[in-house]
Design an enzyme around this catalytic site. Structure first.
Site, PDB file in Angstrom:
ATOM      1  N   HIS A   8       0.837  -1.206   0.000  1.00 41.52           N
ATOM      2  CA  HIS A   8       0.000   0.000   0.000  1.00 41.52           C
ATOM      3  C   HIS A   8       0.877   1.264   0.000  1.00 41.52           C
ATOM      4  O   HIS A   8       2.058   1.189  -0.342  1.00 41.52           O
ATOM      5  CB  HIS A   8      -1.000  -0.037   1.159  1.00 41.52           C
ATOM      6  CG  HIS A   8      -1.615  -1.404   1.334  1.00 41.52           C
ATOM      7  ND1 HIS A   8      -2.629  -1.864   0.545  1.00 41.52           N
ATOM      8  CD2 HIS A   8      -1.308  -2.437   2.179  1.00 41.52           C
ATOM      9  CE1 HIS A   8      -2.940  -3.106   0.900  1.00 41.52           C
ATOM     10  NE2 HIS A   8      -2.157  -3.480   1.886  1.00 41.52           N
ATOM     11  N   GLU A  46       2.175 -11.413   6.026  1.00 43.82           N
ATOM     12  CA  GLU A  46       1.185 -10.675   6.827  1.00 43.82           C
ATOM     13  C   GLU A  46       1.687 -10.806   8.262  1.00 43.82           C
ATOM     14  O   GLU A  46       1.624 -11.878   8.861  1.00 43.82           O
ATOM     15  CB  GLU A  46      -0.212 -11.309   6.682  1.00 43.82           C
ATOM     16  CG  GLU A  46      -0.790 -11.248   5.267  1.00 43.82           C
ATOM     17  CD  GLU A  46      -1.434  -9.896   4.927  1.00 43.82           C
ATOM     18  OE1 GLU A  46      -1.378  -8.965   5.761  1.00 43.82           O
ATOM     19  OE2 GLU A  46      -1.975  -9.780   3.809  1.00 43.82           O
ATOM     20  N   GLU A 100      -1.767   0.490   8.072  1.00 40.01           N
ATOM     21  CA  GLU A 100      -0.930  -0.610   7.576  1.00 40.01           C
ATOM     22  C   GLU A 100       0.196  -0.054   6.711  1.00 40.01           C
ATOM     23  O   GLU A 100       1.340  -0.523   6.786  1.00 40.01           O
ATOM     24  CB  GLU A 100      -1.779  -1.601   6.769  1.00 40.01           C
ATOM     25  CG  GLU A 100      -0.977  -2.773   6.211  1.00 40.01           C
ATOM     26  CD  GLU A 100      -1.756  -3.613   5.214  1.00 40.01           C
ATOM     27  OE1 GLU A 100      -2.959  -3.357   5.019  1.00 40.01           O
ATOM     28  OE2 GLU A 100      -1.148  -4.536   4.623  1.00 40.01           O
ATOM     29  N   HIS A 132       3.112  -6.738   4.656  1.00 41.22           N
ATOM     30  CA  HIS A 132       1.735  -6.379   4.977  1.00 41.22           C
ATOM     31  C   HIS A 132       1.413  -6.691   6.428  1.00 41.22           C
ATOM     32  O   HIS A 132       2.166  -7.379   7.104  1.00 41.22           O
ATOM     33  CB  HIS A 132       0.755  -7.174   4.090  1.00 41.22           C
ATOM     34  CG  HIS A 132       0.827  -6.800   2.646  1.00 41.22           C
ATOM     35  ND1 HIS A 132      -0.064  -5.932   2.050  1.00 41.22           N
ATOM     36  CD2 HIS A 132       1.705  -7.159   1.673  1.00 41.22           C
ATOM     37  CE1 HIS A 132       0.260  -5.778   0.770  1.00 41.22           C
ATOM     38  NE2 HIS A 132       1.336  -6.511   0.518  1.00 41.22           N
TER      39      HIS A 132
HETATM   40 ZN    ZN Z   1      -1.871  -5.238   2.918  1.00 44.98          ZN
END
Ligand code: ZN
Length: 296
Positions: free
Chosen positions: A86, A260, A123, A178
């Site tokens: 992102h 993640e 995030e 992430h």
């Molecule tokens: Zn993400």
């Protein structure tokens, strides 16, 4: 002088010197034997040099040195691409990031805003901070590190470009960073491996195997270094998932995985993700995982 046999006094002197030398050697050997036997089991003790790996770097359990890092310079000549997921400014560019791009087996939005903790820690801020920390550690190991974005773009890049950056850099390993946005109570980290996808511009046939190797080593080291548990909601306790719907994996031609790091919507995970000391540990776990994959 061509023949020493005509000089007996010198020969006698030489003989005396040999006897003295032998006595000195015997005394030295005796002393060494006494010292050696006093060591008991003969094993390494505090203050003794640590065992070394073949390159002469001190090693401890698991091949790590006393600081827990891999051997210095072990990533010399390697290229690592870190992809901070992102972008903190994606939410100001809704139209641009909604643009559809070809990920081989589907069309998908260019990028997304990502999630955030309940207190509003984005995030995208987490991934950028973690990438910068990991870059520093990887560079110390001698790697050339490329970031897909370093807070220097108005939005994105799009997922297809994120993959392209790794491909063009001929990365030895690429990692997309992430944190998840799942329900409270869902906890732990997981690594996402590329599925076999052959469609349009996507062909992961050659990266599925090495990416699994990268992912397994990354999950192992990340777990050890951070002390975090593997996901309790994805991967059946393995810490590994496999997906065919991520453009960043589908379009990669170099070994690549996603991690993640935890669930931002779970209070306990969020407490870790928002803690700079934990992020430093996470960066070290990532560095060791990549080093484990590339240096052995
Ligand atoms: Zn993400």
């Amino acid at each position: 002088m061509s023949n020493g046999s005509s000089l007996p006094p010198h020969r006698r002197l030489r003989g005396t010197l040999l006897v003295v030398l032998a006595a000195v050697l015997a005394a030295g050997l005796g002393g060494w034997l006494i010292w050696h036997s006093s060591r008991g089991d003969g094993g390494p003790r505090a203050g003794q040099p640590a065992p070394s790996d073949p390159a002469g770097h001190p090693t401890g359990p698991g091949g790590k040195d006393s600081t827990g890092h891999g051997a210095r310079g072990s990533l010399k000549g390697k290229v690592v691409v870190l992809d901070p997921g992102h972008n903190p400014h994606n939410n100001e560019h809704g139209r641009e990031i909604a643009r559809q791009v070809d990920i081989g087996n589907a069309r998908k939005e260019c990028d997304t805003t990502g999630t955030a903790t309940n207190d509003g820690y984005a995030e995208a801020s987490f991934t950028l901070d973690l990438a910068r920390r990991a870059r520093t550690l990887l560079q110390k190991e001698g790697a050339k590190v490329v970031l897909t974005q370093d807070g220097d773009r108005p939005y994105g890049p799009c997922v297809d470009e994120r993959a392209e950056i790794g491909n063009k850099a001929h990365a030895d390993a690429a990692l997309s960073l992430h944190a998840d946005g799942s329900g409270a109570g869902n906890r732990g980290f997981h690594v996402i491996l590329p599925a076999r996808v052959t469609a349009g511009p996507a062909d992961t046939a050659t990266i599925v195997g090495p990416s699994r190797q990268l992912g397994e080593r990354l999950a192992g080291r990340f777990r050890t270094v951070t002390g975090s548990a593997v996901s309790n909601y994805i991967g059946d306790g393995t810490g590994l998932d496999k997906r065919s719907d991520l453009g960043g994996l589908n379009l990669s031609t170099v070994p690549k995985v996603f991690i993640e790091c935890g669930n931002m919507r779970d209070a306990k995970d969020a407490a870790q993700l928002t803690d700079a000391r934990w992020r430093q540990k996470a960066a070290r776990g990532i560095t060791e995982g990549i080093t484990d994959f590339l240096a052995h």
